[in-house]
Design a protein around this motif. Structure first.
Motif: not given
Length: 333
Positions: A221, A246, A249
């Motif tokens: 991240d 994803d 996420w």
């Protein structure tokens, strides 16, 4: 006494004796027959190659999915163009034929099964540059992933034409982008807003054991925040459009940003077509994001640590990522 068991043992013993006796009597004959069959096969194949072998072709069996196939077809495009008149022959199905126009690629399928008649050369590094291929001449069969920008050098314009999306994909991406921009009008987004495409690759890279063991990394991240900041510093008016495998996420990581749109429900080719209509690219890892950056042809930011040190995947990069990522692309932590 167990007479049934003894009878079974005798039957097995007699069967073995029968097989041995048959082989003793017929073994040499069978061996001769086998040798004749092998000789006939090789003779047939020699004749077959004499009839169907061509002098000016490069053969390839496409491996992998969309982005992997793009590297291989870009490679044979460049290879053929540098050897005037060379025809590309696909020994397997061409997975890109319904996605791109493939303009300028002189190709056909191997209907005569002649690809096996040619000498075969495989790349040493899937994500590096092998200069052996610069010296090869047709007819030849090539095998590998050819994931280096150096294989494309000098043919960028032609490859971009070849990878023009089919009209139905191109038009849908155009309409989708227009709808996205319109949905952010209340946040000041306009036709002058800088659009940055973000591709997230996680999913299979963290869930499938063979990818993990091979050495694939995923971008954390903190990289996403650094990459977004990179563009926010440079442009005061910017909108980020996110695709990938994803999105849950990605939503969690980017929940604090107002000007971010998350795309779900597209096919892979539709995701690629959409993101290549933006101005710049944030890729994480993987060849899919690589091609988005290359086709977009703006500023591309990538995650520096694409592999784990000391792994088999690292060995595919010929010592570093310099032959994989373009020199003007920007690697971030």
């Amino acid at each position: 006494m167990n007479f049934d068991r003894d009878e079974d043992i005798m039957k097995t013993f007699n069967l073995k004796n029968s097989i041995f006796q048959f082989l003793n009597r017929r073994g040499k004959t069978l061996l001769k027959v086998f040798a004749v069959v092998v000789l006939i096969y090789f003779f047939y194949w020699e004749v077959h190659c004499m009839i169907f072998k061509q002098n000016n072709v490069v053969c390839i069996y496409i491996q992998g999915r969309l982005a992997n196939a793009m590297f291989q077809e870009a490679f044979v495009y460049s290879f053929a163009k540098e050897r005037d008149g060379t025809e590309v022959v696909f020994g397997s199905e061409n997975p890109l034929v319904n996605i791109f126009t493939l303009e300028g690629l002189n190709w056909k399928y191997d209907r005569s099964y002649s690809c096996s008649c040619y000498s075969k050369f495989e790349d040493k590094w899937d994500c590096g540059f092998d200069d052996v291929f610069e010296r090869l001449m047709p007819p030849v069969q090539v095998n590998g992933y050819f994931q280096s920008w150096k294989y494309l050098k000098g043919h960028e314009e032609g490859i971009r034409r070849m990878f023009t999306f089919q009209p139905h994909i191109r038009n849908k991406a155009k309409d989708q982008l227009h709808t996205i921009v319109e949905s952010f009008k209340d946040k000041g987004v306009s036709d002058k807003t800088v659009l940055v495409g973000i591709h997230i690759r996680r999913g299979d890279y963290i869930k499938k054991k063979h990818f993990v063991e091979f050495g694939y990394n995923v971008a954390p991240d903190v990289y996403i925040h650094n990459a977004i900041k990179f563009y926010q510093v440079r442009y005061s008016d910017v909108l980020f459009i996110v695709c990938g495998n994803d999105i849950a996420w990605a939503r969690e990581v980017m929940k604090s940003y107002e000007r971010v749109h998350f795309v779900e429900g597209n096919s892979p080719s539709q995701d690629m077509a959409l993101l290549t209509r933006t101005h710049h690219t944030i890729m994480t890892v993987g060849t899919f994001g690589w091609w988005i950056g290359w086709l977009t042809n703006g500023t591309t930011v990538y995650y520096k640590h694409t592999y784990r040190e000391g792994t088999d995947f690292m060995a595919q990069f010929h010592g570093s990522t310099q032959e994989h990522f373009l020199p003007n692309w920007i690697g971030l932590e």
